[in-house]
Design a protein around this motif. Structure first.
Motif, mmCIF file in Angstrom:
data_model
loop_
_atom_site.group_PDB
_atom_site.id
_atom_site.type_symbol
_atom_site.label_atom_id
_atom_site.label_comp_id
_atom_site.label_asym_id
_atom_site.label_seq_id
_atom_site.Cartn_x
_atom_site.Cartn_y
_atom_site.Cartn_z
ATOM 1 N N ILE A 101 -9.623 2.188 10.916
ATOM 2 C CA ILE A 101 -8.177 2.473 9.942
ATOM 3 C C ILE A 101 -7.661 3.566 9.886
ATOM 4 C CG2 ILE A 101 -8.578 0.881 8.291
ATOM 5 C CD1 ILE A 101 -5.667 0.950 10.041
ATOM 6 N N GLY A 134 -1.355 -2.347 11.921
ATOM 7 C CA GLY A 134 -2.306 -2.234 11.346
ATOM 8 C C GLY A 134 -2.944 -3.837 11.074
ATOM 9 N N TRP A 165 -3.641 -3.539 6.888
ATOM 10 C CA TRP A 165 -4.375 -3.569 7.454
ATOM 11 C C TRP A 165 -5.382 -4.570 6.607
ATOM 12 C CZ3 TRP A 165 -9.067 -1.579 5.174
ATOM 13 C CH2 TRP A 165 -10.289 -1.892 5.453
ATOM 14 N N ALA A 212 -4.763 5.644 10.905
ATOM 15 C CA ALA A 212 -3.718 5.573 10.758
ATOM 16 C C ALA A 212 -3.599 7.091 10.135
ATOM 17 C CB ALA A 212 -4.081 5.484 9.333
ATOM 18 N N ALA A 267 1.214 7.261 7.680
ATOM 19 C CA ALA A 267 0.210 7.139 8.645
ATOM 20 C C ALA A 267 -0.376 5.963 6.569
ATOM 21 C CB ALA A 267 -1.057 8.522 8.154
ATOM 22 N N PRO A 287 0.705 1.141 8.651
ATOM 23 C CA PRO A 287 -0.682 0.382 9.183
ATOM 24 C C PRO A 287 -1.961 0.516 8.207
ATOM 25 C CG PRO A 287 -0.744 3.079 9.835
ATOM 26 C CD PRO A 287 0.618 2.355 9.037
ATOM 27 N N LEU A 288 -2.001 1.273 6.783
ATOM 28 C CA LEU A 288 -2.586 0.573 5.803
ATOM 29 C C LEU A 288 -2.633 -0.208 5.151
ATOM 30 C CD1 LEU A 288 -3.885 4.493 4.881
ATOM 31 C CD2 LEU A 288 -5.433 3.105 5.893
#
Length: 196
Positions: free
Chosen positions: A142, A132, A55, A146, A48, A51-52
């Motif tokens: 997002i 991300g 991003w 996520a 999780a 991808p943050l």
């Protein structure tokens, strides 16, 4: 992205971790829910967070590539999907773990520490980092994406470890093959939405 695209993206992103969990589960002498759930939570949290991070990196670059952002997202997903398909087809058979999952198959003591679990989780979440970055270019939500990726990974890893002995012989690298195909489809979906 639509909720359906988010759902399939989350499943696709969890296939690497699922393959690692199947390998780990196959090597366990006894299937224990506590270890499987611990692995699921650690993998899910890492999956999780990556991808943050991607991003945030993508948001820095997004203003400079606004005119062709959907092409970047499409090419990233297409490249990742094709790479996952290639890795699964490259494997000689269901007993050979996919690239990046070797840590999971080194015996029952290989992943019992938090550090080893975290390192394996990071190794299987590199694809989510790139996704991300791609999502930053299309202004996707997002946080929900996520969270969906993390939840899907937690569930898939927990189940994969518990059913490892059975699934390793039946599924093998096909999970990664399916995940790659799903990423390619999601990429085409993003492109068609922006082009249409």
């Amino acid at each position: 992205m639509s909720p359906l695209s988010t759902f399939f993206l989350a499943l696709a992103m969890s296939t690497d971790a699922f393959a690692a969990a199947v390998g780990k589960g196959a090597s366990m002498s006894r299937h224990r829910w506590s270890l499987a759930l611990k692995a699921g939570l650690i993998f899910g949290c890492i999956e999780a967070m990556t991808p943050l991070l991607g991003w945030l990196l993508g948001k820095v670059a997004a203003p400079y590539v606004d005119a062709w952002d959907h092409w970047i997202a499409f090419l990233l997903l297409l490249g990742l999907g094709l790479h996952m398909v290639w890795r699964s087809l490259k494997s000689s058979g269901p007993d050979e773990p996919a690239e990046g999952t070797e840590t999971a198959g080194h015996g029952a003591t290989g992943m019992r520490t938090y550090l080893t679990l975290a390192l394996t989780g990071m190794a299987t979440s590199i694809d989510a980092l790139a996704v991300g970055v791609g999502l930053a270019f299309i202004d996707a939500d997002i946080f929900s994406t996520a969270a969906a990726i993390g939840l899907a990974t937690m569930v898939m890893v927990t189940i994969g470890m518990m059913l490892g002995r059975v699934l390793r012989g039946v599924v093998g690298t096909r999970a990664e093959l399916l995940g790659g195909v799903v990423l390619i489809v999601v990429g085409f979906g993003i492109l068609s939405t922006h082009m249409g």
